[in-house]
Design a protein around this motif. Structure first.
Motif, PDB file in Angstrom:
ATOM      1  N   LEU A 281      54.869  -1.401 -22.563  1.00  0.00           N
ATOM      2  CA  LEU A 281      54.930  -2.485 -23.538  1.00  0.00           C
ATOM      3  C   LEU A 281      53.570  -3.147 -23.701  1.00  0.00           C
ATOM      4  O   LEU A 281      53.177  -3.497 -24.835  1.00  0.00           O
ATOM      5  N   SER A 282      52.829  -3.286 -22.616  1.00  0.00           N
ATOM      6  CA  SER A 282      51.479  -3.853 -22.695  1.00  0.00           C
ATOM      7  C   SER A 282      50.557  -2.937 -23.484  1.00  0.00           C
ATOM      8  O   SER A 282      49.761  -3.398 -24.318  1.00  0.00           O
ATOM      9  N   ALA A 283      50.661  -1.613 -23.239  1.00  0.00           N
ATOM     10  CA  ALA A 283      49.830  -0.659 -23.977  1.00  0.00           C
ATOM     11  C   ALA A 283      50.138  -0.703 -25.468  1.00  0.00           C
ATOM     12  O   ALA A 283      49.225  -0.656 -26.308  1.00  0.00           O
ATOM     13  N   GLY A 284      51.432  -0.812 -25.806  1.00  0.00           N
ATOM     14  CA  GLY A 284      51.798  -0.901 -27.215  1.00  0.00           C
ATOM     15  C   GLY A 284      51.252  -2.159 -27.865  1.00  0.00           C
ATOM     16  O   GLY A 284      50.738  -2.114 -28.999  1.00  0.00           O
ATOM     17  N   GLN A 287      47.466  -1.769 -28.310  1.00  0.00           N
ATOM     18  CA  GLN A 287      47.140  -0.852 -29.406  1.00  0.00           C
ATOM     19  C   GLN A 287      47.385  -1.504 -30.761  1.00  0.00           C
ATOM     20  O   GLN A 287      46.617  -1.315 -31.711  1.00  0.00           O
ATOM     21  N   LYS A 288      48.446  -2.289 -30.848  1.00  0.00           N
ATOM     22  CA  LYS A 288      48.768  -2.957 -32.106  1.00  0.00           C
ATOM     23  C   LYS A 288      47.670  -3.921 -32.524  1.00  0.00           C
ATOM     24  O   LYS A 288      47.371  -4.084 -33.716  1.00  0.00           O
ATOM     25  N   ARG A 289      47.018  -4.553 -31.517  1.00  0.00           N
ATOM     26  CA  ARG A 289      45.927  -5.490 -31.805  1.00  0.00           C
ATOM     27  C   ARG A 289      44.566  -4.795 -31.878  1.00  0.00           C
ATOM     28  O   ARG A 289      43.545  -5.450 -32.083  1.00  0.00           O
ATOM     29  N   GLY A 290      44.545  -3.496 -31.654  1.00  0.00           N
ATOM     30  CA  GLY A 290      43.276  -2.776 -31.660  1.00  0.00           C
ATOM     31  C   GLY A 290      42.501  -2.907 -30.363  1.00  0.00           C
ATOM     32  O   GLY A 290      41.322  -2.519 -30.301  1.00  0.00           O
ATOM     33  N   GLY A 291      43.125  -3.403 -29.306  1.00  0.00           N
ATOM     34  CA  GLY A 291      42.439  -3.593 -28.032  1.00  0.00           C
ATOM     35  C   GLY A 291      42.649  -2.416 -27.102  1.00  0.00           C
ATOM     36  O   GLY A 291      43.340  -2.531 -26.085  1.00  0.00           O
ATOM     37  N   THR A 292      42.064  -1.274 -27.437  1.00  0.00           N
ATOM     38  CA  THR A 292      42.285  -0.052 -26.654  1.00  0.00           C
ATOM     39  C   THR A 292      41.168   0.246 -25.660  1.00  0.00           C
ATOM     40  O   THR A 292      41.276   1.199 -24.894  1.00  0.00           O
ATOM     41  N   ASN A 294      40.221  -0.750 -22.766  1.00  0.00           N
ATOM     42  CA  ASN A 294      40.468  -1.411 -21.485  1.00  0.00           C
ATOM     43  C   ASN A 294      41.293  -0.486 -20.607  1.00  0.00           C
ATOM     44  O   ASN A 294      41.891   0.489 -21.078  1.00  0.00           O
ATOM     45  N   GLY A 295      41.316  -0.791 -19.313  1.00  0.00           N
ATOM     46  CA  GLY A 295      41.949   0.083 -18.348  1.00  0.00           C
ATOM     47  C   GLY A 295      43.444   0.244 -18.545  1.00  0.00           C
ATOM     48  O   GLY A 295      43.977   1.345 -18.381  1.00  0.00           O
ATOM     49  N   ILE A 296      44.165  -0.837 -18.871  1.00  0.00           N
ATOM     50  CA  ILE A 296      45.618  -0.753 -19.021  1.00  0.00           C
ATOM     51  C   ILE A 296      45.985   0.254 -20.105  1.00  0.00           C
ATOM     52  O   ILE A 296      46.827   1.140 -19.901  1.00  0.00           O
ATOM     53  N   TYR A 297      45.345   0.118 -21.257  1.00  0.00           N
ATOM     54  CA  TYR A 297      45.674   1.031 -22.349  1.00  0.00           C
ATOM     55  C   TYR A 297      45.216   2.455 -22.033  1.00  0.00           C
ATOM     56  O   TYR A 297      45.966   3.421 -22.250  1.00  0.00           O
ATOM     57  N   GLN A 298      43.996   2.614 -21.529  1.00  0.00           N
ATOM     58  CA  GLN A 298      43.451   3.943 -21.308  1.00  0.00           C
ATOM     59  C   GLN A 298      44.243   4.710 -20.257  1.00  0.00           C
ATOM     60  O   GLN A 298      44.500   5.914 -20.418  1.00  0.00           O
ATOM     61  N   ILE A 299      44.640   4.039 -19.175  1.00  0.00           N
ATOM     62  CA  ILE A 299      45.430   4.725 -18.145  1.00  0.00           C
ATOM     63  C   ILE A 299      46.782   5.149 -18.710  1.00  0.00           C
ATOM     64  O   ILE A 299      47.253   6.265 -18.458  1.00  0.00           O
ATOM     65  N   THR A 300      47.415   4.272 -19.490  1.00  0.00           N
ATOM     66  CA  THR A 300      48.699   4.624 -20.112  1.00  0.00           C
ATOM     67  C   THR A 300      48.530   5.775 -21.091  1.00  0.00           C
ATOM     68  O   THR A 300      49.328   6.727 -21.104  1.00  0.00           O
TER      69      THR A 300
END
Length: 501
Positions: A281-284, A287-292, A294-300
């Protein structure tokens, strides 16, 4: 005029020795932890039933720390290098934890020190796996990971024997007043802390890392391109839908455990489901805000875009490590009841069986040291997949033989197969994996791969007690039979892996 890009140069035997030598120090920390932490907990007043909950620190810290350290080490470069800064930080913190833990004044401080110690060990260990992929050409990676397996065996045998050596060779007492950790354990942890610093320090001093420019050139020469696969990114809706499903599973499981008064350990599985849901849910949302970036999104993102061979190896690792944890948890009650006929934990016969179990556990690490010399030869002759398959089957035979071998002395022969399986599990999957990973993400993917070691550990700690008590009628020997079956399945699944020679 352009120049052809160079391949990674082959390293000499002693260069590979130096870059892997730090693993003996890391294993000192793990072996002392595995062999003595329950003893420290019980000395400080822990009840037997509370030990699994206190031990949950080990898998959970690995689950959290390894992918994070891998992600940041991929992006690190300073005067010390790329991976070596993490070797140093982890070694210093591990040593400090080893020095302090046996002096813990209370049970809860000791439990907190276990969290710190395990996190520190993971900070050093994770980059060591990626280090082999950074430094060695593909054809030498099997040797690199097998060398690590050899040092794991050496560290395990020596560190596990340290308290015994302190008492029997140095004359240091192995008893103390109630609530006080014996001097033999304190001195063992002190020497272990020094061993971590010296061994990891040797690797840091004797090894030089390639620069980011050199690594980029090597990766390009091997057909790897340092670009993000943004075109294949999962849509925001995928993360939202999947996250909500996992959240519902976790919340529903929590409610069911409470309603039916099930084992408290099952809450760990429910918490993992909720944690996985929140990650997605954090990764989604990011991504929706364009904040990719960072570690949370990249690891997911990387978790859901792992190479095909990595996904295949992940399943192999899952069943391989479930079998290992079944052994570590239940080999003592299995041997004492099935081979010694002892059920009273305070009786002499039971303690004789428990002492012999310690010998068996030490023996498979010794056999693994010998296997480390044979596995590279097997891999050259048969290929990595068949080699790993054969070694897992040897381990399965070793486990299954516990049922029909009645003389406990002959179990030393059974442990030969277990030793070969263990040496292969901690080397061959990594050798295969390192050849399919993008070089610029070697660290984060090695960290994600650790999920499939940690998750079966959490599952085993959560459900094996229930299986033994209900399905197996309280007979611990069947937990080892289950482990043997898991290794047979893992061996067959190995043959499906898309291995790159």
């Amino acid at each position: 005029m352009t120049h052809p890009q160079a391949q990674r140069p082959e390293l000499s035997f002693w260069q590979i020795w130096n870059m892997c030598f730090g693993f003996i120090g890391i294993q000192f920390g793990f072996a002392l932890q595995n062999a003595n932490v329950s003893r420290i907990f019980q000395t400080l007043g822990a009840e037997i039933d509370a030990l699994p909950i206190l031990w949950v620190a080990a898998p959970l810290t690995g689950l959290l720390v390894q992918p994070i350290v891998g992600y940041f080490s991929d992006k690190t470069w300073n005067r010390l290098g790329r991976r070596r800064p993490y070797f140093l930080v982890g070694a210093v913190a591990t040593s400090a934890s080893l020095f302090f833990m046996p002096h813990s004044p209370t049970l809860w401080i000791a439990a907190g020190m276990l969290w710190i110690m395990d996190a520190s060990i993971n900070i050093s260990m994770e980059p060591f796996r990626a280090f082999v992929g950074d430094m060695l050409p593909q054809k030498q990676r099997t040797l690199g990971f097998v060398m690590q397996a050899f040092f794991i065996g050496v560290g395990s045998v020596v560190a596990s024997c340290l308290p015994w050596l302190m008492t029997n060779l140095a004359g240091i007492s192995n008893t103390a007043a109630p609530g006080v950790v014996p001097d033999s354990v304190i001195w063992s942890f002190t020497l272990g802390g020094l061993a971590v610093l010296l061994a990891v320090g040797w690797t840091i001093i004797r090894t030089r890392e390639y620069s980011p420019e050199q690594l980029a050139a090597f990766n390009a020469a091997e057909g790897q391109v340092d670009t993000e696969r943004t075109a294949s990114a999962k849509p925001v809706g995928f993360y939202q839908k999947s996250g909500l499903i996992w959240l519902a599973i976790g919340v529903g499981a929590t409610a069911a455990i409470a309603a039916f008064s099930l084992q408290a350990e099952l809450y760990i599985l429910a918490a993992c489901s909720i944690g996985f849901a929140l990650l997605q849910l954090s990764a989604g949302a990011l991504q929706k805000r364009g904040g990719t970036a960072n570690g949370i999104y990249q690891i997911t993102h990387d978790l859901f875009h792992m190479p095909r061979a990595m996904a295949q190896l992940a399943v192999v690792q899952f069943f391989s490590w479930f079998a290992l944890f079944a052994m570590w948890i239940y080999i003592t009650p299995a041997v004492t009841s099935h081979h010694y006929g002892a059920l009273d934990a305070s009786g002499e016969l039971y303690n004789s069986g428990a002492d012999w179990t310690g010998v068996l556990l030490g023996s498979y690490n010794g056999y693994a040291m010998l296997a480390a010399f044979l596995i590279p030869v097997m891999a050259r002759q048969w290929g990595r997949k068949l080699t790993h398959c054969v070694n897992l089957l040897l381990g399965a035979v070793g486990f299954l033989s516990f049922w029909w071998v009645r003389d406990p002395a002959w179990l030393l022969v059974s442990m030969v197969g277990v030793g070969f399986a263990w040496a292969s599990i901690i080397s061959m999957p990594y050798a295969m994996l390192s050849c399919v990973l993008p070089g610029h993400k070697m660290g984060v993917y090695m960290g994600i791969f650790n999920f499939f070691i940690v998750i079966p550990q959490i599952l085993a700690a959560s459900i094996l007690g229930l299986l033994v008590a209900t399905l197996f009628g309280g007979h611990s020997i069947y937990a080892l039979m289950l482990g043997g079956g898991c290794w047979v399945l893992a061996a067959l699944l190995t043959l499906r892996v898309d291995d790159t020679p």
